[in-house]
Design an enzyme around this catalytic site. Structure first.
Site, PDB file in Angstrom:
ATOM      1  N   CYS A 112      -7.211 -21.898   6.391  1.00  0.00           N
ATOM      2  CA  CYS A 112      -7.861 -21.120   7.442  1.00  0.00           C
ATOM      3  C   CYS A 112      -8.711 -21.992   8.359  1.00  0.00           C
ATOM      4  O   CYS A 112      -8.793 -21.754   9.565  1.00  0.00           O
ATOM      5  CB  CYS A 112      -8.712 -20.013   6.835  1.00  0.00           C
ATOM      6  SG  CYS A 112      -9.940 -20.573   5.640  1.00  0.00           S
ATOM      7  N   ASP A 151      -8.345 -12.871  12.833  1.00  0.00           N
ATOM      8  CA  ASP A 151      -8.169 -13.351  11.468  1.00  0.00           C
ATOM      9  C   ASP A 151      -6.975 -14.286  11.360  1.00  0.00           C
ATOM     10  O   ASP A 151      -5.844 -13.900  11.652  1.00  0.00           O
ATOM     11  CB  ASP A 151      -7.999 -12.168  10.515  1.00  0.00           C
ATOM     12  CG  ASP A 151      -8.377 -12.511   9.092  1.00  0.00           C
ATOM     13  OD1 ASP A 151      -7.898 -13.545   8.592  1.00  0.00           O
ATOM     14  OD2 ASP A 151      -9.152 -11.759   8.480  1.00  0.00           O
ATOM     15  N   HIS A 155     -14.036 -17.898   4.380  1.00  0.00           N
ATOM     16  CA  HIS A 155     -12.933 -17.834   5.339  1.00  0.00           C
ATOM     17  C   HIS A 155     -13.410 -18.347   6.693  1.00  0.00           C
ATOM     18  O   HIS A 155     -14.584 -18.225   7.049  1.00  0.00           O
ATOM     19  CB  HIS A 155     -12.430 -16.397   5.468  1.00  0.00           C
ATOM     20  CG  HIS A 155     -11.146 -16.261   6.215  1.00  0.00           C
ATOM     21  ND1 HIS A 155      -9.979 -16.884   5.825  1.00  0.00           N
ATOM     22  CD2 HIS A 155     -10.833 -15.567   7.345  1.00  0.00           C
ATOM     23  CE1 HIS A 155      -9.006 -16.582   6.670  1.00  0.00           C
ATOM     24  NE2 HIS A 155      -9.497 -15.791   7.597  1.00  0.00           N
TER      25      HIS A 155
END
Length: 346
Positions: free
Chosen positions: A131, A254, A236
């Protein structure tokens, strides 16, 4: 490959507490699950949406981070798979009717100026723990930064696999990168300011969101705790795409699109999600402001006021000279002689 050496303390391998684990980008913390004799899940500490009956030897969920064992650092292939997660009720899916309304109003009010640059370069992370590199690649491409190296064929382009750390491949896939490692990697390619959740005030966070969403030459990447937003997993990274002033919500693009869609979340809760301590570094998470090196924009004007730059928990202002053709810079302007960005020929 870009070289990025670890600055945090040595990791201690952890044993999986049960056959079901929620694996999150940037965190090594194992989920805790209990099972009955038939192998069904009785409880699950990371808010698994549905109870799943599994054989006792099963290992599941997309590994946004893994739990290491002494025998292997790379997660084994899951025997049970998932198609996405259900978004918590308090978050608004970007593609829902309410999400589209929020975005339209954000755009009309001038708080989504950089969205199309990001959307046109959106990258789903190629590995469940990528990520950080994926979010950075997305932002660098949105800023139209030339990486100065070949991606594929004759083309120069950023992708997350070209932004790997000096961790072994299995360790990187298992654990992702930390806040400091993201800062150091990003500073090799752009002008960056990093702010820990404990050094930036709530008002400053809102101000910075408003600032970046009104421009297309600077972007914000969050390093946040998913659990604080009611999501499964832990640490994240993802960029901010828009801000809705009326409801005080920000659009999070996201990077783990296979898990959650992009979503609008309350900015106060997002700020709170920056505060939890990363168990790997024992420091809180935070956010980054990123722009081109050759931009006329001076990000130092957005630095947190009255921050001790020698403090371990201070915001990091990166002001590096132009990158030579064959070497990545190694020094941060905070004065720390860090080796997190080791010079390495391409």
């Amino acid at each position: 490959m870009v070289s990025l050496c670890k600055r945090s303390a040595h990791l201690t391998p952890a044993l999986l507490a049960g056959p079901l684990a929620e694996i999150s980008c940037g965190s090594k913390r194992p989920a805790v699950a209990s099972f009955d004799k038939a192998g069904s899940v009785n409880s699950y500490s990371t808010h698994l949406e549905k109870t799943v009956a599994l054989p006792a030897e099963a290992s599941v969920d997309s590994p946004e981070t893994s739990v290491n064992s002494p025998e292997a650092t790379a997660p084994s292939s899951p025997k049970v798979t998932f198609y996405r997660r259900e978004l918590p009720e308090e978050l608004v899916s970007f593609t829902s009717a309410d999400g589209r309304k929020l975005f339209k109003e954000s755009l009309n009010s001038g708080y989504a100026e950089g969205y199309f640059n990001l959307a046109g370069n959106f990258t789903v992370q190629s590995e469940p723990a990528y990520c950080g590199p994926s979010s950075l690649a997305m932002v660098l491409n949105a800023l139209e930064v030339d990486p100065g190296r070949r991606w594929k064929g004759v083309w120069r382009w950023y992708s997350d696999e070209l932004l790997e750390s000096c961790r072994t491949e299995s360790d990187l896939k298992a654990n992702g990168i930390t806040f400091d490692q993201f800062l150091c990697l990003a500073s090799s390619h752009a002008q960056v300011i990093a702010k820990r959740g404990t050094t930036a005030s709530r008002e400053e966070f809102v101000r910075d969101i408003k600032y970046v969403t009104q421009r297309d030459d600077v972007f914000m990447v969050l390093s946040f705790a998913r659990a604080a937003m009611g999501q499964t997993g832990d640490g994240h990274f993802s960029p901010i795409g828009a801000f809705h002033e009326g409801s005080n919500q920000a659009l999070v693009l996201d990077s783990a699109r296979y898990k959650y869609p992009s979503w609008f979340g309350d900015v106060d809760r997002l700020y709170d999600s920056l505060q939890p301590v990363d168990p790997e570094t024992n420091l809180p998470r935070g956010y980054f402001l990123i722009s081109r090196r050759d931009s006329r924009l001076d990000l130092s004007l957005l630095a947190s006021p009255n921050v001790d730059r020698d403090s371990k928990d201070s915001s990091g202002i990166v002001d590096l000279p132009e990158r030579p053709a064959d070497v990545f810079p190694t020094t941060l302007s905070c004065g720390k002689k860090s080796s997190c960005c080791s010079a390495k020929k391409l």
